[in-house]
Design an enzyme around this catalytic site. Structure first.
Site, PDB file in Angstrom:
ATOM      1  N   ASP A 117      27.111  63.027  54.465  1.00  0.00           N
ATOM      2  CA  ASP A 117      25.723  63.450  54.249  1.00  0.00           C
ATOM      3  C   ASP A 117      24.851  62.201  54.145  1.00  0.00           C
ATOM      4  OD1 ASP A 117      23.561  65.085  53.666  1.00  0.00           O
ATOM      5  OD2 ASP A 117      23.955  65.077  51.506  1.00  0.00           O
ATOM      6  N   LYS A 157      25.723  64.987  58.911  1.00  0.00           N
ATOM      7  CA  LYS A 157      24.282  65.251  59.009  1.00  0.00           C
ATOM      8  C   LYS A 157      23.735  64.397  60.149  1.00  0.00           C
ATOM      9  CE  LYS A 157      21.457  63.584  55.736  1.00  0.00           C
ATOM     10  NZ  LYS A 157      20.951  63.629  54.354  1.00  0.00           N
TER      11      LYS A 157
HETATM   12  C1  LIG Z   1      21.348  62.324  50.804  1.00  0.00           C
HETATM   13  S1  LIG Z   1      22.267  61.145  49.944  1.00  0.00           S
HETATM   14  C2  LIG Z   1      23.770  61.940  49.786  1.00  0.00           C
HETATM   15  C3  LIG Z   1      23.783  63.039  48.818  1.00  0.00           C
HETATM   16  C4  LIG Z   1      25.153  63.519  48.474  1.00  0.00           C
HETATM   17  N1  LIG Z   1      25.747  64.210  49.587  1.00  0.00           N
HETATM   18  C5  LIG Z   1      25.149  64.433  47.290  1.00  0.00           C
HETATM   19  O1  LIG Z   1      25.471  65.556  47.441  1.00  0.00           O
HETATM   20  O2  LIG Z   1      24.814  64.019  46.195  1.00  0.00           O
HETATM   21  C6  LIG Z   1      22.570  59.933  51.108  1.00  0.00           C
HETATM   22  C7  LIG Z   1      23.405  58.796  50.622  1.00  0.00           C
HETATM   23  O3  LIG Z   1      23.845  58.033  51.707  1.00  0.00           O
HETATM   24  C8  LIG Z   1      24.124  56.765  51.191  1.00  0.00           C
HETATM   25  N2  LIG Z   1      24.283  55.760  52.259  1.00  0.00           N
HETATM   26  C9  LIG Z   1      23.429  55.433  53.226  1.00  0.00           C
HETATM   27  N3  LIG Z   1      23.974  54.481  54.024  1.00  0.00           N
HETATM   28  C10 LIG Z   1      25.225  54.250  53.554  1.00  0.00           C
HETATM   29  C11 LIG Z   1      26.285  53.416  53.959  1.00  0.00           C
HETATM   30  N4  LIG Z   1      26.157  52.591  54.990  1.00  0.00           N
HETATM   31  N5  LIG Z   1      27.421  53.453  53.263  1.00  0.00           N
HETATM   32  C12 LIG Z   1      27.544  54.233  52.189  1.00  0.00           C
HETATM   33  N6  LIG Z   1      26.587  55.056  51.759  1.00  0.00           N
HETATM   34  C13 LIG Z   1      25.427  55.069  52.448  1.00  0.00           C
HETATM   35  C14 LIG Z   1      22.915  56.495  50.334  1.00  0.00           C
HETATM   36  O4  LIG Z   1      23.230  55.531  49.356  1.00  0.00           O
HETATM   37  C15 LIG Z   1      22.659  57.852  49.722  1.00  0.00           C
HETATM   38  O5  LIG Z   1      23.168  57.929  48.425  1.00  0.00           O
END
Ligand SMILES: C[S@@+](CC[C@H](N)C(=O)[O-])C[C@H]1O[C@@H](n2cnc3c(N)ncnc32)[C@H](O)[C@@H]1O
Length: 839
Positions: A117, A157
Site C-alpha cells: 500500500d 496500490k
Molecule cells: C498509505 S501509507 C500505508 C498505510 C498502511 N497500509 C496502513 O494500513 O497503515 C504509505 C506508506 O508507504 C511508505 N513508503 C513509501 N515509500 C516507501 C519505501 N520506499 N519503502 C518503505 N516504505 C515506503 C510510507 O512511509 C508510508 O508509510
C-alpha cells in the site's frame, strides 16, 4: 457527485470515524477489509508480507483475519508501533538490505500473500508522483516474486497514469488472474486503485527486464493520439481514461488560426487544440491579420474556433471548408490548383469526404458487430446463470453446464460426451461398470453397423439425450431417496426380492415368461439384439433366487392366497401354490388337475386372448415338470429366503400363516368365504384395462409414477374396513416391547423357582431317613418359604455432612441400599412431621 474536500475536516469521513471507533491506526484498514471481502485471500494465508505498512492498520487487519499463529511481517520507511503477533521493522523496500531482512525473518518460509500500500512522498508534480508510485509498485512486485509461494496473492496500490497499462501487463505475465478495483473506502478524489493479483505462476526464471522500471515504463512507445477519431467522430464519448499524455501537462492549448490554414495536417490541430486564436501578437502576424479581415471568416467560424472541444462533425467540416477557401484565396495549393506540387497536402484535403464516409461506414459496421457480440454474450451468460440456478435447485446435473461449448467435449470432437451420454453409458462409467459399457457398445455396433449408428438419426439426438438425462436424474433421485428413507429402502428391498403387490397378470410378466421359454428352446440364437437383452435379463434373474412363479403371481400374492380362508376353495391352491402340492397325495393332485382343467374350459369364453390359453398350458406343463423333479426346488426356495420371508412364512399346520392386513384382502376373503366370488371371478378381474398396457420403452420414472395410479380400485365393504380397524386397534393395544419382555422374564424366573422347588421336594420325598409326616411338613415349609415375599432391605439414610459432604459414590462403611440426604432437609422433615402430629 459531491466532491469531498481533500483537506481539513473533509478528510475525516465515515471511514476515518469508523477506524477510530474500531481502533484501527488508519482508515486504510477498510480498504484491505473490503478487498479481502471481495477476494478472500487473508483467511487462507498463513504468512503475509506487508510492504509499506506504517502506521500498521493493514497489519492489524491481517492479525485479526488470518488464522491463529500466522506470520505477519510489516516493513516501512517510517517506524511502526508494535502490534501483537506482528513482526515489524524499518527499511526502504527498494533496497537490498530490506530484502535480506525479510529473508532472515521468513527463513525458509514463503509468503502466501504480499501486500503493498506504499505511497512515495506525494506532492511533487503529478507525473512524477504517479511514476514513483508505479516504480514503487514494481519494486514491491520484485520482492513478491522472490517471496511469494506458487499460487499466492499480491495486492498493490497504483495510480492511473500512462504507466498503469505497462504495470498491468507485467502483472498479467506473472499471475493467472489480475483484478483492478477501487474499494468503496478509497476516496473518489484519489487516483489510487488497487490491483489484486491471484495465482502467482512462480516461473523458474524471470526476465530481469520484466521487473526493471526503466524497461517496463519507458520501452513501450505511447500510442499516437487518434486525432481523426476526435474530429470525425467527436460525439463518441471516450470511456477508457488513460491519464495524461506524455509531455502534455497543460490542460488548455491554443494555436493561431493562421497556423491552421498553413498546416498540412489540419486534423491534428483540430484534434489536439482547444482554440484557434485570432489574437494578434505584439509584433503582429500579417497572415493572421488578413485572415481576421477576410469576409469568409464569419462569426460562425469565429465561434467554432473559440472552443474546438465542443464542436460536432458538422462544425469541423465547416472549419475544414473554410480553410480550403482561405488557402485558395491566399494562393496555397489546393485540390483544384494542385496540378503540380504538394500532392501530399492536396491528397489529405481531397480525400476528406470520402475518407469520412469510409470511416463512418467502418465505425458503423464495427459498432454493429460489437453490439451483436455483446448481445450474444449476454444471452449466453443469462442461459448459464439459469442453468446454475436450475442446478442449485437439483433440477439439472452439473455436467450439462458448458456442454454447449466447443472444446474437447464439443460437437465432433474425439471426447464428445453428448453421444456417449445418450446410451446411459455415462452413468455406468460413473458407477464403475465398465464391462457392461463395453458389452452394450459392441452390441450396438453389431446391430447398426459400425459407424452408422451415430449419424443415422441426428434429429433424435437431443430428444434421446434429454430422455437419458431424465432417466439418470430419476435414478439419482431414487438413490438419494433410498439413502434417507428407511421405508423406501425396505420397499426397494422387497421389490428386489420380487415381493411386489399383485396387480393381475401384466403384459410384461407374460412377456417375461415367454422370453424364458424362448430362451430355453433356443438359447444359442443370439443374433437378435432383443434376444440379447432378454438373455441379459434372464442372467440377472438366475442370480435373484426369487422365481416369478409360473402362475404369474408375485410372492406376496401367493402368500395371500395361501391363507387359511382360501384353503377350502377347491382348485385355487393347485393353481396358485405349486409347492404346497408337493405334500399332497397323487389322488388329490389328479382331482385338482381335473378341476383346474374344468376351470380353464369354463373360463375359455371369458378369456379373450389365445396368449392366455397358451400361458395356462405352460403353467400346467411347468407344474408337471416340477412334480417330476421332486421337492428339490421347494427346499431350495425355503433355504434361500431371507429372515423376513422366513418369519412371514412361519407355517401353521404346514400352511403359511399370513395375516390379512388390508381392507381389500378382508373384503375378498369375506366374499370368497360367503361364496359371493369364485376363483374365476378373481382371475377375470386380473384382466383389467391396466393389465395389457404397453410399457415397452417407457422410462422408469414414468412407469413408477404410473404404477402408483394404474391399479383397479378393489372394492371394500364397511364390515371389512371395521374388522381391519379393530385388528389394528388390537395390535396397538399390545404392551410395549419392554413391558412384554419384563413379564416374560418374571415368568421365566418363576418357572425356574418352581423347578428348583420340585427338585428339592423330590429329594425330600426320596429321603428314606424321614417319616412321611416329616417329609410332608418340610415340603410344606419349603412351599410356604417360596411363596413368601423377600423383604426388601430398608434404605439407609446417610447425612451429607462431615466427611460425606460433597461425596460422590458410596459413603464409607455403608452397606446395602442408601440415600444421601441434606441434614437440614432431614431436620425440617422431622419438624414438619412433629407439627403434623401435634395437630
Ligand atoms: C498509505 S501509507 C500505508 C498505510 C498502511 N497500509 C496502513 O494500513 O497503515 C504509505 C506508506 O508507504 C511508505 N513508503 C513509501 N515509500 C516507501 C519505501 N520506499 N519503502 C518503505 N516504505 C515506503 C510510507 O512511509 C508510508 O508509510
Amino acid at each position: 457527485m459531491a466532491i469531498q474536500k481533500k483537506h481539513g475536516k473533509g478528510r475525516l469521513d465515515k471511514w476515518y470515524k469508523l477506524a477510530k471507533e474500531k481502533g484501527y491506526r488508519a482508515r486504510a484498514a477498510f480498504k484491505l477489509i473490503q478487498l479481502n471481502k471481495k477476494y478472500g485471500f487473508l483467511e487462507k494465508s498463513k504468512v503475509v508480507l506487508d510492504l509499506c505498512a506504517a502506521p500498521g492498520s493493514w497489519c492489524q487487519v491481517c492479525a485479526e483475519t488470518m488464522p491463529r499463529d500466522s506470520i505477519i511481517i510489516g516493513v516501512d520507511l517510517a517506524p511502526i508501533k508494535a502490534i501483537s503477533k506482528v513482526i515489524t521493522f524499518q527499511s526502504d523496500i527498494t533496497t537490498e538490505k530490506c530484502r535480506a531482512t525479510i529473508r532472515t525473518h521468513l527463513k525458509t518460509w514463503k509468503a502466501d500473500c504480499v501486500l503493498h500500500d506504499g505511497a512515495p512522498n506525494v506532492g511533487t508534480a503529478w507525473v512524477q508522483d504517479s511514476y514513483n508510485q508505479a516504480e514503487l509498485a514494481l519494486h514491491s512486485l520484485k520482492l513478491a516474486t522472490e517471496f511469494l509461494v506458487e499460487g499466492g496473492t499480491f495486492v498493490t496500490k497504483v495510480f492511473r497514469s500512462k504507466d498503469y497499462n505497462s504495470l498491468l501487463w507485467v502483472l498479467n505475465q506473472l499471475f493467472t488472474k489480475v483484478h483492478a478495483t477501487k474499494p468503496p473506502s478509497s476516496r473518489n478524489v484519489s487516483a489510487e486503485i488497487f490491483v489484486v493479483c491471484l495465482g502467482f505462476k512462480a516461473p523458474k526464471r524471470i526476465d530481469p527486464r520484466l521487473l526493471d522500471p526503466r524497461s517496463v515504463f519507458e520501452d513501450l512507445a505511447a500510442p499516437a493520439p487518434n486525432n481523426e477519431a476526435k474530429v470525425y467522430n467527436p460525439e463518441v464519448k471516450k470511456r477508457k481514461r488513460e491519464g495524461y499524455e506524455e509531455g502534455e501537462y497543460i490542460q488548455f492549448k491554443e494555436i493561431a488560426a493562421s497556423e491552421f490554414i498553413q498546416t498540412t495536417d489540419p486534423i491534428a490541430i483540430l484534434g489536439q487544440y482547444n482554440r484557434l486564436a485570432f489574437d494578434q501578437a505584439k509584433n503582429g502576424d500579417v497572415a493572421l491579420a488578413a485572415l481576421d479581415r477576410l469576409p469568409e471568416t464569419t462569426d460562425e467560424i469565429r465561434l467554432c474556433c473559440a472552443d474546438l472541444k465542443v464542436l460536432g462533425r458538422k462544425e469541423f467540416k465547416l472549419l475544414l471548408k473554410w480553410r480550403l477557401r482561405v488557402r485558395e484565396i491566399f494562393g496555397f495549393p489546393t485540390k483544384k490548383t494542385a496540378k503540380t506540387p504538394l500532392a501530399e497536402e492536396v491528397a489529405v484535403v481531397e480525400n476528406m469526404d470520402e475518407e469520412l464516409m469510409i470511416q463512418e461506414e467502418l465505425q458503423r459496421i464495427k459498432d454493429k458487430e460489437s453490439s451483436k457480440k455483446k448481445k450474444e454474450r449476454r444471452k449466453e451468460n443469462e442461459k448459464k446463470q439459469k442453468e446454475i440456478v436450475r442446478m442449485q435447485m437439483n433440477m439439472t446435473a452439473p455436467m450439462d453446464i458448458g456442454m454447449e461449448q466447443e472444446g474437447p467435449m464439443g460437437d465432433g470432437s474425439m471426447f464428445r460426451l453428448k453421444a456417449l451420454d445418450q446410451t446411459d453409458t455415462m452413468r455406468r462409467i460413473a458407477k464403475g461398470k465398465m464391462t457392461k459399457v463395453v458389452e452394450t457398445d459392441t452390441r450396438r455396433d453389431r446391430d447398426s453397423g459400425i459407424g452408422s449408428s451415430g449419424d443415422t438419426d441426428e434429429s433424435d439426438d437431443d430428444g434421446d439425450r434429454l430422455e437419458q438425462e431424465l432417466d439418470n436424474m430419476y435414478d439419482d433421485y431414487r438413490e438419494r431417496k433410498a439413502a434417507s428413507d428407511a421405508k423406501y429402502r425396505a420397499k426397494k428391498a422387497r421389490k428386489e426380492h420380487g415381493d411386489d403387490e399383485w396387480e393381475g397378470v401384466s403384459a410384461s410378466e407374460e412377456e417375461d415368461s415367454d422370453d424364458e421359454d424362448a430362451l430355453q428352446e433356443d438359447s444359442s440364437d443370439d443374433s437378435d439384439s432383443e434376444g440379447d437383452e432378454d438373455a441379459g435379463k434372464s442372467l440377472l434373474r438366475d442370480l435373484d433366487n426369487t422365481p416369478n412363479d409360473e402362475s404369474g403371481l408375485s410372492k406376496r400374492a401367493r402368500g395371500f392366497f395361501n391363507q387359511d380362508v382360501f384353503q377350502s376353495i377347491p382348485g385355487l391352491l393347485d393353481e396358485l401354490d405349486l409347492e404346497e402340492e408337493e405334500d399332497e397325495d397323487e389322488e388329490d393332485e389328479d382331482e385338482d388337475e381335473e378341476e383346474e382343467d374344468d376351470a380353464m374350459e369354463e373360463s375359455d369364453d371369458d378369456i379373450p386372448t389365445i396368449e392366455e390359453q397358451r400361458k395356462l398350458r405352460k403353467e400346467k406343463s411347468a407344474l408337471k415338470s416340477k412334480k417330476d423333479n421332486g421337492s428339490f426346488e421347494v427346499a431350495k426356495q425355503a433355504e434361500e429366503d431371507d429372515w423376513e420371508e422366513t418369519e412371514k412364512k412361519a407355517k401353521k399346520d404346514g400352511k403359511p400363516n399370513i395375516d390379512i392386513v388390508t381392507a381389500e384382502a378382508m373384503t375378498l376373503a369375506h366374499q370368497l368365504a360367503l361364496g359371493e366370488k369364485s376363483v374365476h371371478d378373481i382371475m377375470d378381474e386380473g384382466y383389467n384395462k391396466y393389465a395389457f398396457k404397453d410399457r415397452d420403452g417407457l422410462p422408469d420414472w414414468f412407469l413408477d409414477d404410473e404404477g402408483r395410479h394404474d391399479k383397479p380400485h378393489k372394492p371394500i365393504t364397511k364390515e371389512a374396513a371395521s374388522a381391519i380397524k379393530e385388528k389394528l386397534r388390537a395390535y396397538n393395544a399390545r404392551p410395549i416391547k419392554k413391558v412384554a419382555e419384563a413379564r416374560a422374564r418374571k415368568k421365566f424366573k418363576q418357572a425356574q423357582k418352581l423347578e428348583k422347588l420340585k427338585k428339592k421336594a423330590d429329594l425330600l420325598a426320596g429321603d428314606e431317613g424321614m417319616s412321611e409326616k416329616e417329609k410332608a411338613t418340610s415340603i410344606a415349609k419349603l412351599i410356604s418359604a417360596a411363596g413368601r415375599k423377600k423383604r426388601r432391605q430398608p434404605v439407609k439414610v446417610v447425612k451429607a455432612q462431615g466427611l460425606n459432604r460433597g461425596l460422590s459414590g458410596r459413603p464409607k462403611g455403608v452397606k446395602g441400599r442408601y440415600k444421601m440426604v441434606d441434614p437440614r432437609m432431614k431436620k425440617e422433615m422431622r419438624a414438619l412431621k412433629r407439627v403434623a402430629k401435634r395437630k
